[in-house]
Design an enzyme around this catalytic site. Structure first.
Site, PDB file in Angstrom:
ATOM      1  N   GLN A 102       0.598  -1.187  -0.102  1.00 43.49           N
ATOM      2  CA  GLN A 102      -0.042  -0.004   0.060  1.00 43.49           C
ATOM      3  C   GLN A 102       0.939   1.389  -0.409  1.00 43.49           C
ATOM      4  O   GLN A 102       0.921   2.510  -1.022  1.00 43.49           O
ATOM      5  CB  GLN A 102      -1.089  -0.300   1.379  1.00 43.49           C
ATOM      6  CG  GLN A 102      -2.526   1.529   1.218  1.00 43.49           C
ATOM      7  CD  GLN A 102      -2.936   1.251   2.123  1.00 43.49           C
ATOM      8  OE1 GLN A 102      -2.511   1.320   3.616  1.00 43.49           O
ATOM      9  NE2 GLN A 102      -4.051   0.792   1.851  1.00 43.49           N
TER      10      GLN A 102
ATOM     11  N   GLU B 158      14.933  29.337 -18.443  1.00 45.34           N
ATOM     12  CA  GLU B 158      13.639  30.186 -19.640  1.00 45.34           C
ATOM     13  C   GLU B 158      13.249  30.892 -17.992  1.00 45.34           C
ATOM     14  O   GLU B 158      12.341  30.840 -17.987  1.00 45.34           O
ATOM     15  CB  GLU B 158      13.095  29.835 -20.524  1.00 45.34           C
ATOM     16  CG  GLU B 158      13.696  29.782 -21.662  1.00 45.34           C
ATOM     17  CD  GLU B 158      12.986  28.749 -22.282  1.00 45.34           C
ATOM     18  OE1 GLU B 158      11.871  28.973 -22.688  1.00 45.34           O
ATOM     19  OE2 GLU B 158      12.932  28.213 -23.273  1.00 45.34           O
TER      20      GLU B 158
ATOM     21  N   ASN C  19      12.815  31.471  -9.065  1.00 44.88           N
ATOM     22  CA  ASN C  19      12.161  33.185  -8.141  1.00 44.88           C
ATOM     23  C   ASN C  19      11.772  34.035  -9.089  1.00 44.88           C
ATOM     24  O   ASN C  19      10.571  35.295  -9.338  1.00 44.88           O
ATOM     25  CB  ASN C  19      12.884  33.335  -7.185  1.00 44.88           C
ATOM     26  CG  ASN C  19      13.841  32.635  -6.804  1.00 44.88           C
ATOM     27  OD1 ASN C  19      13.071  31.985  -6.008  1.00 44.88           O
ATOM     28  ND2 ASN C  19      14.701  32.777  -5.896  1.00 44.88           N
TER      29      ASN C  19
END
Length: 387
Positions: A286, A370, A374
């Site tokens: 699980q 790109e 921040n």
């Protein structure tokens, strides 16, 4: 070979999202996947693979058909980047930069002559690169030291560019230089520079942590004489070219990180069903199931954000905030998911025998290029406060 055998097939399939995705995925698994280990180890993209990307229309997705492209949508380009990145983010970013940055900049800002001259080349065999960053101007993208000085009807460019994706393969570069330094960012101008122009040279190729097959290079401009007809947009309006193009590029990087995370998760789902511990498959525990469920939820959340931003762009609706959010979330998610996938592979995940190790290395760049995290947060915050 995949069902994509001609650009026309891509045009037709792009109208059927599920069929199109399956066709691109088939291509990635049959043509890209076998090359990945060699390209990563050799720090170089396979030239035959690049030729295939052109042949299938992947390098001119939004380019109108009369210029040699397939005339499809930005969303189609996002799907291609996602599916290629699921197998190899290095290939994904090659296609991403070509479409979301270089081609889009020319489509939006190019004169009729520039578009007619360059777009057919970029759709048929010429790789493009986008040269904005410098050693002293990373997040502060407009602190450019590269200069453009008018000399008669020409411009003379001098300076160095750093961290330029596709730099080694490209034959055409969109280069940003300051033509009027006294005006600050309002002097920045975009130029179309050809690789064979005298004084232009591709410099050092970076040795990187991830996306190692994708070239990241220095560019050297030493008295490069550029005709006035090579100004992209208007003199002093390069900052607007850069900002608007990079907003679209953020969505492409979001798609790259989305594909990467999906690829890592796919490998892990298969592995935990095969790997046995304590007499049963690891997938039956699980705790493992819950981790898979959480990762799948995170991947799907990123997918919805990236797709939403892409569709807003296609609709001509404002998408600044959504693009920044998509890139921020997808890049952070890719690092979390790829890291957890290594954990679920155990010791095997730490070796290069399994592909999750490479995808984990590739994920790191997502929060950097790109626009760093921040910078995305700053963009989102400013947009929120402007209302």
């Amino acid at each position: 070979m995949s069902t994509l055998t001609h650009p026309a097939a891509l045009t037709v399939l792009s109208e059927d999202e599920s069929g199109f995705r399956e066709a691109v995925r088939d291509f990635a698994e049959s043509e890209v996947a076998p090359r990945v280990p060699r390209m990563d180890a050799g720090h170089q993209l396979d030239s035959d693979l690049i030729s295939l990307l052109f042949e299938l229309g992947f390098m001119g997705i939004e380019t109108p058909e009369h210029y040699g492209g397939i005339g499809s949508s930005f969303f189609t380009a996002v799907l291609v980047v996602e599916e290629l990145s699921r197998v190899d983010p290095s290939v994904g970013v090659l296609v991403d930069v070509q479409n979301t940055l270089v081609n889009n900049a020319l489509l939006k800002w190019g004169t009729e002559e520039q578009v007619r001259r360059h777009l057919p080349r970029l759709a048929s065999g010429t790789v493009g690169a986008y040269a904005l960053s410098e050693a002293g101007s990373g997040s502060d993208a407009f602190a450019l030291a590269t200069r453009a000085v008018r000399d008669g009807t020409d411009w003379v460019l001098n300076g160095r560019k750093m961290w330029i994706t596709n730099g080694a393969e490209a034959g055409l570069y969109i280069v940003f230089a300051n033509a009027r330094p006294e005006l600050g960012y309002k002097g920045i101008t975009a130029f179309i520079v050809e690789r064979d122009m005298p004084g232009f040279a591709v410099g050092k190729k970076e040795d990187k942590l991830g996306i190692r097959a994708s070239s990241t290079t220095e560019l050297v401009l030493d008295d490069v004489r550029v005709p006035a007809t090579c100004v992209l947009g208007e003199v002093g309006r390069g900052y607007k070219v850069a900002i608007e193009t990079l907003n679209e590029g953020r969505i492409g990087i979001g798609a790259q990180m989305l594909g990467l995370a999906q690829g890592a998760l796919d490998h892990t789902i298969r592995y935990v069903q095969e790997r046995e511990q304590f007499g049963r498959p690891v997938a039956e525990f699980q705790a493992v199931q819950f981790q898979l469920a959480q990762m799948a939820t995170d991947v799907e959340a990123a997918r919805l954000m990236v797709y939403n931003a892409a569709r807003l762009k296609d609709q001509g609706t404002r998408f600044l905030r959504e693009a920044a959010m998509a890139k921020l979330f997808a890049s952070r998610m890719a690092q979390r998911v790829s890291s957890r996938c290594i954990d679920l592979h155990g010791g095997y995940g730490f070796t290069r025998e399994y592909p999750v190790e490479k995808l984990y290395r590739d994920a790191k760049i997502g929060t950097i290029y790109e626009g760093t995290d921040n910078m995305q947060l700053q963009t989102i915050a400013k947009d929120l406060l402007r209302g």
